[in-house]
Design a protein around this motif. Structure first.
Motif, PDB file in Angstrom:
ATOM      1  N   ILE A   1      14.150  23.165  15.383  1.00 24.55           N
ATOM      2  CA  ILE A   1      13.189  23.624  16.389  1.00 24.55           C
ATOM      3  C   ILE A   1      12.284  24.665  15.749  1.00 24.55           C
ATOM      4  CG2 ILE A   1      12.885  24.756  18.621  1.00 24.55           C
ATOM      5  CD1 ILE A   1      15.712  23.796  19.359  1.00 24.55           C
TER       6      ILE A   1
ATOM      7  N   LEU B   1       9.288  27.158  16.886  1.00 25.91           N
ATOM      8  CA  LEU B   1       8.629  27.688  18.081  1.00 25.91           C
ATOM      9  C   LEU B   1       7.138  27.875  17.823  1.00 25.91           C
ATOM     10  CD1 LEU B   1       9.008  28.773  20.974  1.00 25.91           C
ATOM     11  CD2 LEU B   1       9.342  31.049  19.960  1.00 25.91           C
TER      12      LEU B   1
ATOM     13  N   PRO C   1       2.984  31.587  23.498  1.00 28.96           N
ATOM     14  CA  PRO C   1       3.679  32.094  24.689  1.00 28.96           C
ATOM     15  C   PRO C   1       2.696  32.371  25.824  1.00 28.96           C
ATOM     16  CG  PRO C   1       3.459  33.834  23.066  1.00 28.96           C
ATOM     17  CD  PRO C   1       2.995  32.564  22.401  1.00 28.96           C
TER      18      PRO C   1
ATOM     19  N   THR D   1       4.318  28.765  29.560  1.00 31.15           N
ATOM     20  CA  THR D   1       5.089  28.209  28.445  1.00 31.15           C
ATOM     21  C   THR D   1       6.309  29.047  28.078  1.00 31.15           C
ATOM     22  OG1 THR D   1       3.792  29.369  26.766  1.00 31.15           O
ATOM     23  CG2 THR D   1       3.001  27.198  27.453  1.00 31.15           C
TER      24      THR D   1
ATOM     25  N   PRO E   1       8.431  31.503  26.093  1.00 30.15           N
ATOM     26  CA  PRO E   1       8.306  31.995  24.722  1.00 30.15           C
ATOM     27  C   PRO E   1       7.393  31.148  23.857  1.00 30.15           C
ATOM     28  CG  PRO E   1      10.431  30.923  25.048  1.00 30.15           C
ATOM     29  CD  PRO E   1       9.793  31.036  26.400  1.00 30.15           C
ATOM     30  N   GLY E   2       7.039  29.958  24.335  1.00 30.04           N
ATOM     31  CA  GLY E   2       6.204  29.035  23.574  1.00 30.04           C
ATOM     32  C   GLY E   2       6.781  27.635  23.634  1.00 30.04           C
ATOM     33  N   THR E   3       6.108  26.702  22.973  1.00 39.18           N
ATOM     34  CA  THR E   3       6.543  25.308  22.953  1.00 39.18           C
ATOM     35  C   THR E   3       7.472  25.061  21.775  1.00 39.18           C
ATOM     36  OG1 THR E   3       4.451  24.607  23.944  1.00 39.18           O
ATOM     37  CG2 THR E   3       5.754  22.903  22.865  1.00 39.18           C
ATOM     38  N   ASN E   4       8.582  24.400  22.037  1.00 42.89           N
ATOM     39  CA  ASN E   4       9.504  24.012  20.967  1.00 42.89           C
ATOM     40  C   ASN E   4       8.988  22.748  20.288  1.00 42.89           C
ATOM     41  OD1 ASN E   4      11.355  26.091  21.537  1.00 42.89           O
ATOM     42  ND2 ASN E   4      12.417  24.848  23.044  1.00 42.89           N
ATOM     43  N   THR E   5       8.465  22.908  19.072  1.00 46.38           N
ATOM     44  CA  THR E   5       8.127  21.750  18.253  1.00 46.38           C
ATOM     45  C   THR E   5       9.407  21.268  17.580  1.00 46.38           C
ATOM     46  OG1 THR E   5       5.851  22.449  17.833  1.00 46.38           O
ATOM     47  CG2 THR E   5       6.848  20.963  16.222  1.00 46.38           C
TER      48      THR E   5
ATOM     49  N   HIS F   1       1.732  27.739  11.910  1.00 51.22           N
ATOM     50  CA  HIS F   1       2.665  26.834  12.594  1.00 51.22           C
ATOM     51  C   HIS F   1       2.593  25.440  11.979  1.00 51.22           C
ATOM     52  CE1 HIS F   1       5.116  25.120  15.723  1.00 51.22           C
ATOM     53  NE2 HIS F   1       4.141  24.350  16.159  1.00 51.22           N
TER      54      HIS F   1
ATOM     55  N   HIS G   1      10.657  24.156  26.333  1.00 49.43           N
ATOM     56  CA  HIS G   1      10.502  25.598  26.531  1.00 49.43           C
ATOM     57  C   HIS G   1      11.880  26.210  26.790  1.00 49.43           C
ATOM     58  CE1 HIS G   1       6.188  24.900  26.742  1.00 49.43           C
ATOM     59  NE2 HIS G   1       6.420  23.972  27.658  1.00 49.43           N
TER      60      HIS G   1
END
Length: 267
Positions: free
Chosen positions: A8, A10, A14, A18, A20-24, A45, A180
């Motif tokens: 994961i 991140l 944020p 969302t 803390p942000g989107t988990n890529t 990123h 998320h």
């Protein structure tokens, strides 16, 4: 495989929506890595995604759970850097997709398969990805590691969303990796909690409309139904409340008049 099946990363996006942000997500296979939801076009990123992908044999595919900006962000840039295709449920949801993925499409990972499951409700084009052998569900925005999921009509639909949650309950899920928040280690409890929460909110909507005994606007209903919610979130809560009301309307239990006032249907 000696390497962890997925990692994961991140995304640095944020926000109130969302968390803390989107988990890529990067998923390993004997054929290279699959990326789910690049999330953001931030150069650092994207560099992390490429670097992690190279460590897993190179990126071979980019998958998108749904077309909201915090999920599709960075996808075009990542495609440009890697030369690999982007796939999503539909180009209506993700116009930049190279390929559309019907429900049930599988991706061969060598020792297992990754199956696309059409899971509408949060959005019409939403996909989850089911790692069959390990029982891991990459759930996008169907559930979150913390809090709840916002349903915003017309792209979102509360009745369909509840059907999706019940469908997922039928799978032998060992773990949910949401887009998320943290990983969910007790999937069935979380799915049951989500269904119970939505049905309880629906009961609150009906109770408030019963008490008022007259047609009211959405803005009047929000603070009454969401009395347990920070007023700063009322604008977002109004969208989910509208989704609840539309569901009740479709079931013949609520109605809206020409002045956009809601009331219960007379029995």
């Amino acid at each position: 495989m000696s390497q962890e099946r997925y990692s994961i990363l991140l995304a640095p996006n944020p926000s109130m929506m969302t968390g803390p942000g989107t988990n890529t997500l990067l998923i390993s296979s004997s054929k290279g890595a699959i990326v789910i939801d690049p999330g953001d076009s931030d150069p650092e990123h994207l560099e992390r995604i490429v670097r992690e992908g190279q460590a897993r044999g190179g990126i071979r595919h980019i998958l998108i759970t749904h077309g909201h900006p915090d999920h599709v962000g960075g996808a075009a840039e990542l495609r440009e850097r890697t030369g690999v295709p982007i796939s999503a449920f539909s180009r209506a949801g993700v116009p930049l997709a190279d390929h559309e993925i019907p429900d049930g499409t599988t991706f061969d990972l060598g020792d297992t398969a990754l199956r696309a499951i059409h899971t509408p409700g949060h959005r019409f084009d939403h996909l989850c990805f089911w790692l069959e052998r390990e029982g891991i569900l990459f759930a996008g925005d169907v559930v979150a590691g913390v809090g709840t999921v916002v349903i915003i009509p017309p792209e979102g639909h509360m009745g369909v969303y509840l059907q999706t949650l019940k469908r997922l309950q039928q799978l032998p899920i060992a773990r949910i990796v949401p887009a998320h928040g943290p990983v969910i280690e007790d999937p069935q409890a979380k799915l049951s909690e989500y269904i119970a929460h939505r049905l309880e909110r629906e009961r609150q909507v009906i109770a408030v409309l019963n008490q008022l005994k007259q047609p009211v606007t959405l803005s009047t209903l929000v603070p009454l139904v969401y009395a347990d919610t920070d007023p700063k979130l009322y604008a977002v809560a109004a969208r989910s409340l509208e989704a609840h009301l539309i569901k009740l309307q479709e079931e013949g239990r609520a109605q809206i008049d020409a002045q956009q006032h809601w009331s219960l249907c007379l029995k």
